[in-house]
Design an enzyme around this catalytic site. Structure first.
Site, PDB file in Angstrom:
ATOM      1  N   CYS A  71       0.803  -1.217   0.000  1.00 48.79           N
ATOM      2  CA  CYS A  71       0.000   0.000   0.000  1.00 48.79           C
ATOM      3  C   CYS A  71       0.834   1.265   0.000  1.00 48.79           C
ATOM      4  O   CYS A  71       0.313   2.339  -0.181  1.00 48.79           O
ATOM      5  CB  CYS A  71      -0.924  -0.004   1.203  1.00 48.79           C
ATOM      6  SG  CYS A  71      -0.072  -0.301   2.745  1.00 48.79           S
ATOM      7  N   GLU A 115      -6.910  -6.473  -1.005  1.00 51.01           N
ATOM      8  CA  GLU A 115      -7.034  -5.580   0.149  1.00 51.01           C
ATOM      9  C   GLU A 115      -6.047  -4.445  -0.008  1.00 51.01           C
ATOM     10  O   GLU A 115      -4.940  -4.642  -0.520  1.00 51.01           O
ATOM     11  CB  GLU A 115      -6.729  -6.387   1.416  1.00 51.01           C
ATOM     12  CG  GLU A 115      -6.842  -5.623   2.703  1.00 51.01           C
ATOM     13  CD  GLU A 115      -5.531  -5.111   3.269  1.00 51.01           C
ATOM     14  OE1 GLU A 115      -5.538  -4.594   4.383  1.00 51.01           O
ATOM     15  OE2 GLU A 115      -4.476  -5.207   2.576  1.00 51.01           O
TER      16      GLU A 115
HETATM   17  C1  LIG Z   1       0.524  -5.166   3.017  1.00 51.40           C
HETATM   18  S1  LIG Z   1       1.663  -6.492   3.155  1.00 51.40           S
HETATM   19  C2  LIG Z   1       0.635  -7.905   2.939  1.00 51.40           C
HETATM   20  C3  LIG Z   1      -0.147  -8.385   4.116  1.00 51.40           C
HETATM   21  C4  LIG Z   1      -0.649  -9.779   3.964  1.00 51.40           C
HETATM   22  N1  LIG Z   1      -1.306  -9.991   2.688  1.00 51.40           N
HETATM   23  C5  LIG Z   1      -1.586 -10.254   5.089  1.00 51.40           C
HETATM   24  O1  LIG Z   1      -2.630 -10.806   4.758  1.00 51.40           O
HETATM   25  O2  LIG Z   1      -1.309 -10.090   6.247  1.00 51.40           O
HETATM   26  C6  LIG Z   1       2.498  -6.422   1.611  1.00 51.40           C
HETATM   27  C7  LIG Z   1       3.574  -7.491   1.393  1.00 51.40           C
HETATM   28  O3  LIG Z   1       3.995  -7.438   0.033  1.00 51.40           O
HETATM   29  C8  LIG Z   1       5.337  -7.878  -0.024  1.00 51.40           C
HETATM   30  N2  LIG Z   1       5.884  -7.456  -1.331  1.00 51.40           N
HETATM   31  C9  LIG Z   1       6.078  -6.199  -1.790  1.00 51.40           C
HETATM   32  N3  LIG Z   1       6.568  -6.228  -3.027  1.00 51.40           N
HETATM   33  C10 LIG Z   1       6.707  -7.535  -3.376  1.00 51.40           C
HETATM   34  C11 LIG Z   1       7.177  -8.198  -4.549  1.00 51.40           C
HETATM   35  N4  LIG Z   1       7.616  -7.515  -5.612  1.00 51.40           N
HETATM   36  N5  LIG Z   1       7.176  -9.556  -4.573  1.00 51.40           N
HETATM   37  C12 LIG Z   1       6.736 -10.257  -3.505  1.00 51.40           C
HETATM   38  N6  LIG Z   1       6.277  -9.676  -2.360  1.00 51.40           N
HETATM   39  C13 LIG Z   1       6.272  -8.332  -2.297  1.00 51.40           C
HETATM   40  C14 LIG Z   1       5.961  -7.208   1.198  1.00 51.40           C
HETATM   41  O4  LIG Z   1       7.135  -7.888   1.595  1.00 51.40           O
HETATM   42  C15 LIG Z   1       4.830  -7.316   2.231  1.00 51.40           C
HETATM   43  O5  LIG Z   1       4.985  -8.438   3.061  1.00 51.40           O
END
Ligand SMILES: C[S@@+](CC[C@H](N)C(=O)[O-])C[C@H]1O[C@@H](n2cnc3c(N)ncnc32)[C@H](O)[C@@H]1O
Length: 317
Positions: A71, A115
């Site tokens: 986000c 989300e």
């Molecule tokens: C908002 S958190 C997700 C929360 C999770 N979906 C939950 O249900 O609790 C966003 C996640 O996206 C991951 N992320 C960001 N860019 C990414 C990428 N290019 N490839 C894989 N994961 C990524 C981050 O490490 C982070 O853990």
């Protein structure tokens, strides 16, 4: 019902869906510490990889996609660059993954649940949100619904407003409403640990800073001991400056929350349980719980999605 979980973090959405009877068969995140926590708690280990580089053909066939995509580019505290920022293009990766399943595997996933922060709706005067929904509807062929849900309406004492986009492949689905809310029957004080180590208590100097109504350009009212916590956030330092962190008073003085209390505020644990395994450092744990989707909200959405799939006869297909 086979679920693929993108940007799984430590699995807030995943736990909500698993508890509603879904089967997460593939999960992915590129943060090794988040994957460490995820793998300590889930039967099927998450794949550690950057999703923008992971081959589409290596993602197994799935029925439902869940993803709390990052986000930062959209958040009110970010720079509001949206799709110009590379992280903003991650939605397009989600679209590509679904498109690949449809075109190359002849498998149209039955539901998609995304989300994000509430500010996604107003980013770029609403164009970003409209474009996301348009791609899901026009280019991928889904019925698209969206709603704002607040964690405090789903049983945990934390104000956390998030936008959910819920899509169904079946055109018989003509409506999808917010899951029924439930009464909040405990407050932040009820989930606090006792005999908390000294390191969580604030020194006099820090106490003065956090009670001074915002420093470093932030203007905010310092309030402690709230019955309903402020949103947990991945960037605690920022919250600290803005006096937006959650502080509580106990016998030894004012202190910040422990990682376990954050786990409880996000629904990974009940108000008195300590089952969710936290194998990482405190700083990683704060980031992980701040990034997570509240399990109770994920579970409420998952149950409604399941109901729809049962109504259309797709649950057992
Ligand atoms: C908002 S958190 C997700 C929360 C999770 N979906 C939950 O249900 O609790 C966003 C996640 O996206 C991951 N992320 C960001 N860019 C990414 C990428 N290019 N490839 C894989 N994961 C990524 C981050 O490490 C982070 O853990």
């Amino acid at each position: 019902m086979r679920v693929a979980s993108l940007f799984c973090g430590i699995g807030g959405l995943d736990k909500g869906f698993v508890d509603a009877g879904f089967d997460v068969i593939w999960a992915n995140d590129f943060d090794k510490y988040a994957v460490e926590t995820y793998n300590a708690n889930f039967e099927t280990p998450a794949t550690l990889a950057d999703i923008t580089e992971y081959p589409l053909e290596d993602i197994p066939e799935f029925d439902v996609l869940i993803g709390g995509f990052p986000c930062q580019p959209f958040s009110m505290m970010g720079q509001q660059k949206g799709f110009e920022d590379t992280r903003g293009t991650l939605f397009f990766r989600i679209a590509e993954i679904i498109d690949y399943q449809i075109k190359h595997r002849g498998n149209k996933p039955r539901a998609i649940i995304l989300e994000n922060v509430r500010a996604l709706r107003t980013h770029d005067k609403g164009h970003t949100f409209a474009r996301i929904k348009e791609i899901l509807r026009e280019e991928l062929g889904y019925r698209v619904f969206d709603m704002n849900l607040n964690s405090s309406d789903y049983g945990v004492p934390q104000t956390r407003n998030r936008t959910y986009i819920v899509c169904f492949a079946n055109e018989k689905v003509t409506e999808f409403e917010a899951p029924p809310t439930c009464e909040l029957n405990y407050h932040m004080q009820d989930l606090l640990e006792t005999d908390v180590p000294d390191k969580y208590f604030l020194s006099e100097k820090i106490k003065k800073t956090v009670l001074s109504n915002g420093t470093g350009g932030w203007d905010a009212k310092a309030e402690t001991d709230l019955p309903i916590a402020r949103p947990l956030c991945a960037t605690m330092a920022k919250m600290h400056r803005a006096s937006q962190d959650n502080y509580v008073t106990q016998e030894k003085g004012l202190r910040r929350l422990t990682p376990r209390e954050c786990a409880r505020l996000q629904g990974f644990d009940g108000p008195k349980t300590s089952d969710y395994i936290i194998p990482v450092s405190d700083s990683q744990a704060y980031k992980q719980f701040g990034n997570a989707v509240t399990v109770n909200v994920a579970n409420a959405v998952a149950k409604e999605v399941r109901k729809k799939l049962e109504e259309t006869g797709e649950w057992n297909r």
